[in-house]
Scaffold this active site. Structure first.
Site, short mmCIF file in Angstrom:
data_model
loop_
_atom_site.label_atom_id
_atom_site.label_comp_id
_atom_site.label_asym_id
_atom_site.label_seq_id
_atom_site.Cartn_x
_atom_site.Cartn_y
_atom_site.Cartn_z
N SER A 169 -5.95 11.20 7.94
CA SER A 169 -4.91 11.38 8.97
C SER A 169 -4.17 12.69 8.70
O SER A 169 -3.68 12.90 7.58
CB SER A 169 -3.88 10.25 8.90
OG SER A 169 -4.54 9.03 9.06
N GLU A 214 0.72 15.38 7.08
CA GLU A 214 0.61 14.55 5.87
C GLU A 214 0.09 15.38 4.69
O GLU A 214 0.65 15.29 3.59
CB GLU A 214 -0.33 13.37 6.18
CG GLU A 214 -0.17 12.22 5.21
CD GLU A 214 -1.13 11.08 5.52
OE1 GLU A 214 -0.91 10.38 6.52
OE2 GLU A 214 -2.09 10.90 4.76
N ARG A 241 4.34 7.26 3.09
CA ARG A 241 3.60 8.49 2.75
C ARG A 241 4.51 9.53 2.09
O ARG A 241 4.42 10.74 2.36
CB ARG A 241 2.94 9.12 3.99
CG ARG A 241 1.95 8.23 4.70
CD ARG A 241 0.70 7.98 3.86
NE ARG A 241 -0.26 7.22 4.62
CZ ARG A 241 -0.25 5.89 4.71
NH1 ARG A 241 0.66 5.18 4.07
NH2 ARG A 241 -1.16 5.26 5.42
C1 LIG Z 1 -11.46 10.50 4.68
C2 LIG Z 1 -10.06 10.37 4.13
C3 LIG Z 1 -9.37 9.18 4.28
C4 LIG Z 1 -8.07 9.03 3.77
N1 LIG Z 1 -7.43 7.84 3.93
C5 LIG Z 1 -6.18 7.68 3.44
C6 LIG Z 1 -5.50 6.43 3.60
O1 LIG Z 1 -6.03 5.47 4.13
N2 LIG Z 1 -4.24 6.33 3.11
C7 LIG Z 1 -3.62 7.37 2.47
O2 LIG Z 1 -2.47 7.21 2.05
N3 LIG Z 1 -4.24 8.56 2.31
C8 LIG Z 1 -5.50 8.75 2.78
N4 LIG Z 1 -6.14 9.95 2.63
C9 LIG Z 1 -5.43 11.07 1.97
C10 LIG Z 1 -5.78 11.27 0.46
O3 LIG Z 1 -6.97 10.64 0.14
C11 LIG Z 1 -4.67 10.71 -0.45
O4 LIG Z 1 -3.44 11.33 -0.16
C12 LIG Z 1 -5.00 10.94 -1.94
O5 LIG Z 1 -4.05 10.26 -2.73
C13 LIG Z 1 -5.01 12.42 -2.34
O6 LIG Z 1 -5.54 12.50 -3.65
P1 LIG Z 1 -6.12 13.87 -4.22
O7 LIG Z 1 -6.42 13.68 -5.66
O8 LIG Z 1 -7.23 14.33 -3.38
O9 LIG Z 1 -4.84 14.81 -4.06
P2 LIG Z 1 -4.82 16.36 -3.75
O10 LIG Z 1 -5.21 16.59 -2.34
O11 LIG Z 1 -5.56 17.11 -4.79
O12 LIG Z 1 -3.26 16.64 -3.91
C14 LIG Z 1 -2.35 16.08 -2.98
C15 LIG Z 1 -0.92 16.46 -3.42
O13 LIG Z 1 -0.61 15.84 -4.66
C16 LIG Z 1 -0.27 16.80 -5.67
N5 LIG Z 1 -0.83 16.29 -6.93
C17 LIG Z 1 -2.12 15.88 -7.14
N6 LIG Z 1 -2.25 15.35 -8.38
C18 LIG Z 1 -1.04 15.45 -8.97
C19 LIG Z 1 -0.51 15.08 -10.26
N7 LIG Z 1 -1.29 14.52 -11.20
N8 LIG Z 1 0.80 15.34 -10.54
C20 LIG Z 1 1.59 15.93 -9.60
N9 LIG Z 1 1.15 16.30 -8.37
C21 LIG Z 1 -0.14 16.05 -8.05
C22 LIG Z 1 -0.89 18.10 -5.18
O14 LIG Z 1 -0.18 19.23 -5.68
C23 LIG Z 1 -0.75 17.96 -3.66
O15 LIG Z 1 0.54 18.33 -3.25
C24 LIG Z 1 -7.45 10.12 3.12
C25 LIG Z 1 -8.15 11.34 2.95
C26 LIG Z 1 -9.45 11.45 3.45
C27 LIG Z 1 -10.19 12.75 3.25
#
Ligand SMILES: Cc1cc2nc3c(=O)[nH]c(=O)nc-3n(C[C@H](O)[C@H](O)[C@H](O)COP(=O)(O)OP(=O)(O)OC[C@H]3O[C@@H](n4cnc5c(N)ncnc54)[C@H](O)[C@@H]3O)c2cc1C
Length: 348
Positions: A242, A341, A166
């Site tokens: 998580s 996380e 992570r």
């Molecule tokens: C119901 C649920 C289940 C989940 N299950 C998992 C799982 O099984 N495994 C897991 O690993 N995660 C899980 N997650 C967490 C999440 O889905 C992941 O971390 C996902 O990759 C986040 O993507 P996002 O576009 O929503 O990022 P955001 O929440 O928008 O951003 C997350 C971080 O990344 C940065 N960021 C975003 N895009 C960019 C970019 N293009 N360039 C530079 N920085 C950037 C942001 O500044 C921030 O710091 C879960 C979340 C939920 C709500």
């Protein structure tokens, strides 16, 4: 020019916790040709890149500019010069889960265990998303990013990204100036099915779709069925999956804890050349009595002690305060500090 700009932007619909917060300014990037203007808009004051907001908690308003990544585009690049896989390229703003579905429709295996993880493809690399025995780094080929300070674009290979559990270079303080633009992955016939999780292996038989379907599609169906059953849907109950990482402790610390808690789950890992043990954050939190806890609208999920939830009107500050109480209580009882996380933004 299709860059969209909004002052005093509401963020409740842009984070899966559904907490109300505002950003001083929001810039939406849909077309990479607008990148120079987008970077210029970010030059002044604090900045934050936002994908689908599924791994952030707004603990307050954001007094700066948010860059909302909505670029689109997916492409099969070919076979990696005779290697037993295909390479695909996806724009950072593409939905991760739709990309998984697309690869399966293209007959390209490899991402099925990561089905149904919310978020965008760019963010998938930030914390090296993982589920059911596969992490993004296992399928990673390369990525293209731009330095938001200098405007310089750069290619990153596997070793450059410093992927870990992570974690990656881009999640660290020294790597946050990189804006990920394109993610390239290795998928296809060379990627063997990963069925090391017993729950997944047995679900595959029970609910993985008709036996005639390719195994990757059946694994994806089984993963979706398990996740739908186990995890709260953020469109119904605000959450970010998580909330804490599973802590990794020394083998000696794990032995000492097991004297007190013989049933404590944990599995051996090697970190920085040392034998260590990854504990279950959810188990530790549950043992501290937090499962199902609720104060106002901030709470801990009934079925998952690792998932913090917004029952409706909780503020990000209230959820962050609850997370801190949980951290303190796990530390008091077990001497282990949990690490959040999601990125916690704003607040004091
Ligand atoms: C119901 C649920 C289940 C989940 N299950 C998992 C799982 O099984 N495994 C897991 O690993 N995660 C899980 N997650 C967490 C999440 O889905 C992941 O971390 C996902 O990759 C986040 O993507 P996002 O576009 O929503 O990022 P955001 O929440 O928008 O951003 C997350 C971080 O990344 C940065 N960021 C975003 N895009 C960019 C970019 N293009 N360039 C530079 N920085 C950037 C942001 O500044 C921030 O710091 C879960 C979340 C939920 C709500």
């Amino acid at each position: 020019m299709s860059l969209r700009l909004l002052e005093n932007a509401p963020l409740a619909g842009l984070n899966t916790f559904g907490v109300a917060a505002r950003a001083r300014r929001l810039v939406m990037l849909e077309d990479e040709r607008d990148l120079p203007q987008a970077l210029a808009a970010l030059a002044d004051g604090p900045r934050l890149v936002l994908g689908a907001g599924s791994n952030v908690l707004f603990a307050g308003d954001f007094d700066g500019t948010i860059l909302l990544m909505r670029t689109r585009g997916r492409q099969v690049l070919g076979d990696g010069h005779g290697a037993p896989f295909n390479r695909i390229a996806v724009a950072a703003g593409e939905s991760w889960d739709e990309t998984v579905t697309w690869t399966l429709e293209e007959g390209l295996a490899g991402l099925e265990n990561l089905a149904m993880i919310p978020g965008t493809c760019g963010a998938a690399a930030i914390q090296n998303i993982g589920a059911y025995g596969v992490e993004l780094c296992d399928r990673f080929d390369s990525l293209r990013a731009v330095d938001m300070d200098s405007g310089e674009a750069r290619e990153f290979g596997l070793a450059d990204c410093r992927f870990d559990y992570r974690d990656s270079l881009f999640k660290q303080a020294g790597g946050r100036h990189w804006l990920i633009l394109t993610l390239r992955l290795r998928v296809g016939a060379g990627q063997r099915p990963v069925l090391q999780y017993g729950e997944l292996a047995s679900a595959l038989t029970a609910e993985g779709g008709p036996p005639g379907e390719p195994v990757a599609a059946r694994i994806a169906a089984a993963v979706r069925a398990i996740r739908s059953r186990k995890l709260p849907d953020p469109t119904v109950l605000g959450n970010a999956g998580s909330f804490f990482k599973n802590p990794v402790v020394s083998a000696e610390a794990a032995r000492e804890l097991r004297v007190r808690e013989p049933g404590m789950p944990g599995h051996p890992v090697t970190a920085a050349g040392e034998d260590r043990v990854k504990l279950s954050a959810g188990w530790l939190i549950e043992r501290c009595g937090w499962k199902g806890f609720r104060q106002g609208d901030a709470g801990v999920h009934q079925a998952h002690a690792l998932v913090l939830v917004n029952h409706g009107q909780a503020s990000g500050r209230e959820i962050a305060a609850l997370a801190e109480r949980i951290r303190q209580s796990v530390h008091e009882r077990y001497g282990v500090w949990l690490e959040a996380e999601p990125s916690i933004i704003g607040g004091s």
